[in-house]
Scaffold this motif. Structure first.
Motif, mmCIF file in Angstrom:
data_model
loop_
_atom_site.group_PDB
_atom_site.id
_atom_site.type_symbol
_atom_site.label_atom_id
_atom_site.label_comp_id
_atom_site.label_asym_id
_atom_site.label_seq_id
_atom_site.Cartn_x
_atom_site.Cartn_y
_atom_site.Cartn_z
ATOM 1 N N GLY A 174 47.360 48.890 44.031
ATOM 2 C CA GLY A 174 47.139 49.353 42.598
ATOM 3 C C GLY A 174 47.106 47.898 41.645
ATOM 4 O O GLY A 174 47.182 48.118 40.641
ATOM 5 N N LEU A 175 47.013 46.455 42.460
ATOM 6 C CA LEU A 175 47.108 45.565 41.489
ATOM 7 C C LEU A 175 45.635 44.944 41.409
ATOM 8 O O LEU A 175 44.807 45.352 42.148
ATOM 9 C CB LEU A 175 47.839 44.413 42.156
ATOM 10 N N ASP A 176 45.430 44.301 40.245
ATOM 11 C CA ASP A 176 44.063 43.686 40.062
ATOM 12 C C ASP A 176 43.849 42.427 41.083
ATOM 13 O O ASP A 176 44.740 41.971 41.515
ATOM 14 C CB ASP A 176 43.588 43.480 38.580
ATOM 15 N N PRO A 177 42.613 41.996 41.181
ATOM 16 C CA PRO A 177 42.479 40.859 42.011
ATOM 17 C C PRO A 177 43.372 39.698 41.958
ATOM 18 O O PRO A 177 43.728 39.060 43.022
ATOM 19 C CB PRO A 177 40.911 40.369 41.964
ATOM 20 N N ARG A 178 43.585 39.283 40.775
ATOM 21 C CA ARG A 178 44.325 38.137 40.306
ATOM 22 C C ARG A 178 45.850 38.411 40.926
ATOM 23 O O ARG A 178 46.425 37.687 41.620
ATOM 24 C CB ARG A 178 44.362 37.950 38.892
ATOM 25 N N ALA A 179 46.262 39.657 40.263
ATOM 26 C CA ALA A 179 47.903 39.839 40.818
ATOM 27 C C ALA A 179 47.925 39.930 42.302
ATOM 28 O O ALA A 179 48.794 39.476 42.794
ATOM 29 C CB ALA A 179 48.082 41.013 40.156
ATOM 30 N N ARG A 181 46.233 38.473 44.681
ATOM 31 C CA ARG A 181 46.075 37.250 45.320
ATOM 32 C C ARG A 181 47.625 36.474 45.021
ATOM 33 O O ARG A 181 48.045 35.969 45.876
ATOM 34 C CB ARG A 181 45.185 36.111 44.433
#
Lengths: 284, 266, 279
Positions: A174-179, A181
């Protein structure tokens, strides 16, 4: 530190009409400092397996030896297991409950019966390890943080117990790509810092391929495959029949090979694929 | 323990009783309860037992399943029994220590216990043979004439629908949170009452937060699907009374009349 | 082609609870979505993409600027039901948008609210469940289904309102790869049947399947165009902390090492096709 899992079997709702075998004769071992990836489609038994490693579930038969002690034995004290083995559940931010970040992270260490000074030191260390600013965040309410920050605070709550084995069940869901990484980098940092055994349950084959020393593939409660990323991901047909896929770069190179393009070497990561394609294209 | 409560559980089936209109079944249950209070002797109770046995037989819900529902309230039945046994004045049969048992007391004790058991089995039969959703629809429809008096029939039914939908979700959520806190070394089992109550905080706080989040998201999703109360709403499964419903209604009137006649005439 | 959604200079501010600070979630966004198109709106968490979706459905109203849906102004209260009927919405969490404990009753919820005739509702429910391949599960309780199946029920609930447009607000964020694939293939089918699709996501590989990609960053539109046009800006996309598809990334890396690769390669298939020329 080592974990040895011998022939564990677990049955849900035993004796009832809807009984189901959740784990079927699973055996493997993990050594000090190893990074172990666990993959399998939803319902394949991954979550049941990791809950056994932490003593939350007891097997019907089989044993789990942690540095020689059988944690399935009835006389084992749960607190000793939890001290050694930390488990971070899916969406761990939903277990936050304290008024401040500091207090929440301290919950685990306090349950271990440590003294105040030790608890404070561990809380500080854990918050910093997950990449947050201790002074800035310690007095804030965990509920006012962003999704990615909440997740990291929740993970810090387990890291502060200083487990020799850290199990993470889909920590990036459920995290976006930045989170996504950031959380992975954080896990690598913790691993390097503590030199603990890490179990990472994930659906993301790219991450699993890049990070694991060893991969366990679950299917229908059985351990269908185990081995190095190279060994596991060279079995494309088996994986597909288990409802799994290859890491994207490997998929691309396999497609190219099928069309008769010579691409040498094992390809698991973007860098591998880049190199393979570069070698192929530069000749012309 | 929670598993044993059959009150409120549905036992799937296709019997005549299952297929009755939920409104008829709700009324029948109320009539049955009223009839139990009309009964004033064992003959009345016997008629009530006979009627219930007949309906259970038709419903094909196993008797053992019904009896299981009595287990959790066994203490209440026992309490009623003992209270009546010792508290009713009358002709003394026996004395134990400072307690006396009278003939009237013994009679009442059995009578009241039987009434209570029939009451429980009678009402569990309603929920055992009616899907929760139909039950909700039935209640909404029965209450709607009272809307003019300010009874929020639709709102009550919608609340029940949502509660039914989210009970399993919240149970699952509770289980997850408990396990997560246990993994952080939480201990829910040892210590005195205060300690144990305190150990619930790490479960209750996240659970409340989850419940609020669900409520917020659900409200938004309902609005997005054009929900604006009961005013313009139509229903996919409009309830229609069939011949069997009228037959049930007639049987019910006959039963109640019989019970009243028994009381007045005998 | 006629317009489904027209957003003019939309600004959306709200007050953050914990410190009463005024936050600008959307800062001057203008956007037109044509009928029958498939647009992906992508951005990080907090980029304003979900706020934008809720403004389209009149669940949130503009602080300034105007949003028209099918010609209706979302700020006009009397049109709100027309707006929600013509642009339905599917949310992120599959659990928290299902109202009833029986699948088919849940799908009926929308049409029931719209006051549709009972026989007509029955037909719509059956058609919608068939469209998402969930007809055989119509009598089940939602909590016994998988995440992907639950999300398909939610989509059926939207379709049953017979909307012209469906706004999907991160419909796959909480699903496993299988569920994600199921939902994406249904979305593409709906688009082929003529429904206007707006897909909010943070997965670039999903956005790459749309006809148009709009990238949001800090409340503004940063990039807007066909996938081919947008992926030319690989560095800018990475700076916004989003990924680019693997083929785009590899082409970029190889180009950096002096290999001439055309810029319109987006999918793996296109990459393989390109490689075949060098065999």
């Amino acid at each position: 530190m080592s974990i040895q899992v011998n022939n564990i079997t677990h049955i849900y709702s035993e004796g009832l009409p809807h009984q189901s075998i959740a784990l079927d004769d699973v055996s493997f071992c993990a050594e000090d400092g190893q990074f172990i990836g666990i993959i399998g489609h939803t319902g394949s038994g991954k979550s049941t397996l990791v809950q056994h490693l932490n003593g939350l579930l007891k097997p019907k038969s089989g044993s789990i030896l942690v540095s020689g002690t059988d944690i399935t034995a009835p006389e084992v004290v749960m607190r000793d297991i939890r001290r050694k083995i930390g488990l971070v559940f899916q969406y761990p931010e939903y277990q936050l409950f304290e008024e401040t970040v500091e207090k929440d992270v301290a919950f685990g260490p306090a349950n271990l019966g440590l003294d105040e000074v030790e608890i404070q030191a561990r809380v500080k260390e854990a918050i910093e390890l997950v990449g947050l600013d201790y002074e800035e965040i310690r007095k804030r309410s965990p509920f006012d943080l962003s999704g990615g920050q909440k997740r990291r605070v929740a993970i810090a709550g387990v890291i502060a117990m200083k487990p020799e084995v850290l199990i993470l069940d889909e920590p990036t869901a459920g995290l976006d790509p930045r989170a996504h990484r950031d959380v992975l980098t954080m896990i690598e940092t913790v691993h390097a810092h503590e030199n603990n055994i890490i179990f990472l349950v994930s659906h993301n084959m790219n991450d699993i391929a890049r990070l694991s020393d060893k991969i366990l593939v679950m299917d229908g409660g059985r351990l269908a495959l185990q081995g190095s990323p190279h060994e596991v991901f060279s079995r494309e047909e088996t994986l597909i029949s288990l409802g799994l896929s290859l890491p994207e770069p490997a998929k691309l190179i396999n497609m190219a090979r099928q069309k008769g393009i010579p691409a040498e070497g094992t390809v698991l990561t973007v860098e591998d694929a880049e190199e393979a394609l570069y070698q192929f294209l530069k000749k012309d | 323990m929670i598993r044993d409560i059959t009150l409120g559980q549905y036992f799937p089936g296709k019997s005549w009783v299952h297929r009755l209109d939920p409104r008829i079944k709700i009324i029948a249950t109320l009539v049955y309860i009223a009839a139990l209070f009309v009964a004033h002797d064992f003959l009345g109770i016997l008629i009530a037992v006979g009627a219930l046995a007949m309906v259970i037989a038709i419903s094909r819900v196993p008797l053992s399943f019904m009896l299981r529902g009595l287990k959790p309230i066994f203490l209440i039945i026992l309490f009623t029994f003992v209270l009546n046994l010792f508290m009713i004045p009358g002709k003394v049969m026996a004395r134990i220590w400072i307690l006396t048992i009278t003939e009237e007391g013994l009679y009442m004790a059995f009578f009241m216990a039987a009434r209570l058991i029939l009451l429980i089995i009678g009402s569990s039969l309603l929920t055992l043979t009616t899907k929760p959703m139909s039950l909700t629809d039935g209640i909404e429809s029965l209450l709607s004439p009272f809307r003019k008096l300010g009874v929020p029939a639709h709102e009550l039914a919608m609340m029940m629908t949502i509660a039914l939908r989210f009970i399993p979700t919240l149970l699952e959520e509770t289980d997850k949170i408990m396990k997560a806190q246990q993994a952080r070394g939480a201990d829910f089992e040892s210590g005195n009452i205060i300690r144990r109550a305190k150990s619930l905080i790490p479960i209750l706080v996240p659970l409340f937060i989850s419940a609020f989040r669900i409520a917020q998201e659900l409200a938004m999703a309902m609005e997005a699907r054009c929900y604006r109360g009961g005013k313009y709403r139509t229903r996919m499964n409009a309830m229609k009374l069939e011949a069997r419903d009228f037959a049930a209604l007639i049987l019910m009137i006959l039963f109640l009349a019989g019970m009243i006649a028994e009381r007045i005439l005998l | 082609m006629s317009e489904m959604i027209r957003i003019e200079n939309l600004v959306f501010n709200y007050t953050r609870e914990q410190d009463d600070e005024e936050i600008s979630a959307i800062r001057d966004v203008s956007l037109t979505v044509n009928k029958g198109s498939f647009t992906a709106i992508i951005g990080r968490n907090g980029s304003g993409k979900s706020t934008l979706a809720k403004n389209i459905n009149a669940l949130l109203l503009p602080s300034s600027g105007v949003v028209y849906v099918n010609g209706y102004d979302t700020a006009k209260e009397e049109d709100v039901w027309n707006i929600r009927q013509s642009a339905a919405m599917v949310f992120q969490n599959p659990d928290n948008q299902i109202v009833s404990s029986i699948v088919e009753d849940d799908v009926a919820f929308g049409p029931e609210n719209l006051g549709v005739e009972p026989e007509q509702i029955r037909k719509r429910v059956d058609d919608s469940l068939k469209a998402v391949n969930m007809y055989q599960h119509r009598k089940k309780a939602p909590h016994l289904l998988s995440g992907g199946q639950k999300q398909r029920i939610a989509i059926a609930g939207a379709i049953a309102m017979r909307p012209e447009c469906i706004v999907f607000d991160e419909p796959t964020a909480m699903l496993d790869p299988k569920g994600r694939e199921e939902v994406m293939s249904i979305i593409k089918e709906l688009h082929q049947e003529g429904i206007t699709v707006v897909l909010i996501t943070h997965f670039m590989e999903e956005a790459a399947q749309a006809e148009r990609i709009v990238i949001m960053d800090r409340g503004k539109i940063a990039l807007d165009g066909t996938p081919g046009e947008v992926f030319l800006h690989r560095d800018a996309i990475q700076e916004m902390n989003l990924d680019v598809p693997l083929a785009v990334e590899l082409s970029w890396r190889l180009r950096r090492r002096g290999i001439d690769i055309p810029e319109d390669i987006i999918s793996m298939e296109e990459m393989v096709e390109f490689l075949c020329q060098y065999k």
